[in-house]
Design a protein around this motif. Structure first.
Motif, PDB file in Angstrom:
ATOM      1  N   CYS A 226       6.877 -12.849  -7.815  1.00  0.00           N
ATOM      2  CA  CYS A 226       7.873 -13.611  -8.573  1.00  0.00           C
ATOM      3  C   CYS A 226       9.206 -13.769  -7.867  1.00  0.00           C
ATOM      4  N   GLY A 227       9.425 -13.041  -6.794  1.00  0.00           N
ATOM      5  CA  GLY A 227      10.712 -13.140  -6.138  1.00  0.00           C
ATOM      6  C   GLY A 227      10.949 -11.988  -5.190  1.00  0.00           C
TER       7      GLY A 227
ATOM      8  N   VAL B 109       4.150  -3.787  -8.973  1.00  0.00           N
ATOM      9  CA  VAL B 109       4.911  -4.216  -7.795  1.00  0.00           C
ATOM     10  C   VAL B 109       4.291  -5.482  -7.205  1.00  0.00           C
ATOM     11  N   ARG B 110       2.976  -5.582  -7.198  1.00  0.00           N
ATOM     12  CA  ARG B 110       2.325  -6.794  -6.701  1.00  0.00           C
ATOM     13  C   ARG B 110       2.794  -8.010  -7.492  1.00  0.00           C
TER      14      ARG B 110
ATOM     15  N   LEU C 113       0.808  -1.221   0.000  1.00  0.00           N
ATOM     16  CA  LEU C 113       0.000   0.000   0.000  1.00  0.00           C
ATOM     17  C   LEU C 113       0.844   1.274   0.000  1.00  0.00           C
ATOM     18  N   VAL C 114       2.119   1.181   0.346  1.00  0.00           N
ATOM     19  CA  VAL C 114       2.976   2.368   0.339  1.00  0.00           C
ATOM     20  C   VAL C 114       4.023   2.297  -0.771  1.00  0.00           C
ATOM     21  N   ARG C 115       3.757   1.533  -1.809  1.00  0.00           N
ATOM     22  CA  ARG C 115       4.633   1.465  -2.972  1.00  0.00           C
ATOM     23  C   ARG C 115       4.030   2.308  -4.082  1.00  0.00           C
ATOM     24  N   PHE C 116       4.725   3.390  -4.451  1.00  0.00           N
ATOM     25  CA  PHE C 116       4.254   4.289  -5.496  1.00  0.00           C
ATOM     26  C   PHE C 116       5.382   4.612  -6.463  1.00  0.00           C
TER      27      PHE C 116
END
Length: 250
Positions: free
Chosen positions: A192-193, A186-187, A152-155
């Motif tokens: 994937c790793g 990002v999800r 949720l904090v990845r932008f």
């Protein structure tokens, strides 16, 4: 269908020096694109052949001319939209590592070393923490939250590095998404790793917060993100974005 996981490592201590392609989507960024590119050139002065690609989405100002003058490779994306522009830039890129960077965000000095070290450690993708170029307390708090390992904090303002082979494996950005394309990829990358949040920060412009009001804009972003995760359609989200947020780049 679940995405296949990547190998545990992309290399090791003996891996050859990875090449990096910096990919910057742009639309009417004439006021700042030259300054950003000058900074990148200065920060990577020991790598004169570094590839910097500006993918333009049909700017009506001098963005393309200024970017060329500053030494970037400028390509015109057939479609406007951050996801489409980033994918198009990646298709032109030659590097082992793709580094996706917004036109108003500045990575820390020595960022190429960080990206290559992450590759040697086996990370397929990752980003930096965030800092704003304004000292408002709420912006400082929001930036602090980006150190947390939460989707949720990845932008996109945090920038994003992806190993070339992993980017191809996940199929790049989803071009049908005009908003939330950053969290969505990002999800998939995390599925994937290992995904690394680097311990330093990208400094991004607070211009949109200042134009809209810090709390008002954060409320708008929170509403749009919540509706996205509830499954609201992209056309409805885009209409809401354009109604609520000034300095529209969509």
């Amino acid at each position: 269908m679940p995405l296949p996981r990547i190998p545990a490592s992309f290399g090791g201590p003996g891996i050859a020096l990875a090449t990096v392609s910096i990919i910057i989507p742009a639309y009417n960024e004439a006021p700042g694109i030259g300054q950003l590119l000058a900074y990148l050139r200065q920060a990577t002065a020991d790598e004169p052949d570094l590839e910097i690609i500006v993918t333009d989405g049909g700017s009506t100002d001098d963005t393309r001319a200024l970017a060329r003058r500053a030494g970037a490779t400028v390509v015109r994306s057939p479609h406007k939209g951050r996801a489409a522009q980033l994918n198009y830039g990646a298709r032109q890129a030659r590097g082992d590592i793709f580094y996706f960077l917004h036109a108003d965000s500045y990575p820390p000095p020595g960022f190429l070393t960080d990206l290559r070290q992450a590759r040697r450690q086996g990370y397929g993708s990752g980003c930096y923490r965030l800092a704003f170029d304004h000292g408002h307390w709420f912006l400082r708090f929001s930036a602090w939250c980006t150190r947390l390992p939460l989707l949720l904090v990845r932008f996109g303002d945090q920038s994003l590095f992806v190993q070339r082979e992993l980017f191809a494996r996940v199929g790049g950005f989803r071009e049908d998404l005009l908003v939330m394309e950053d969290q969505e990829i990002v999800r998939r990358l995390r599925a994937c790793g290992p995904f690394l949040v680097l311990p330093r920060a990208v400094t991004t412009s607070a211009r949109k917060y200042l134009a809209n009001g810090v709390f008002r804009l954060q409320a708008a972003f929170t509403l749009i993100a919540g509706l996205y995760w509830l499954g609201v359609s992209q056309p409805r989200l885009v209409r809401l974005y354009r109604r609520l947020i000034r300095q529209d780049k969509l």
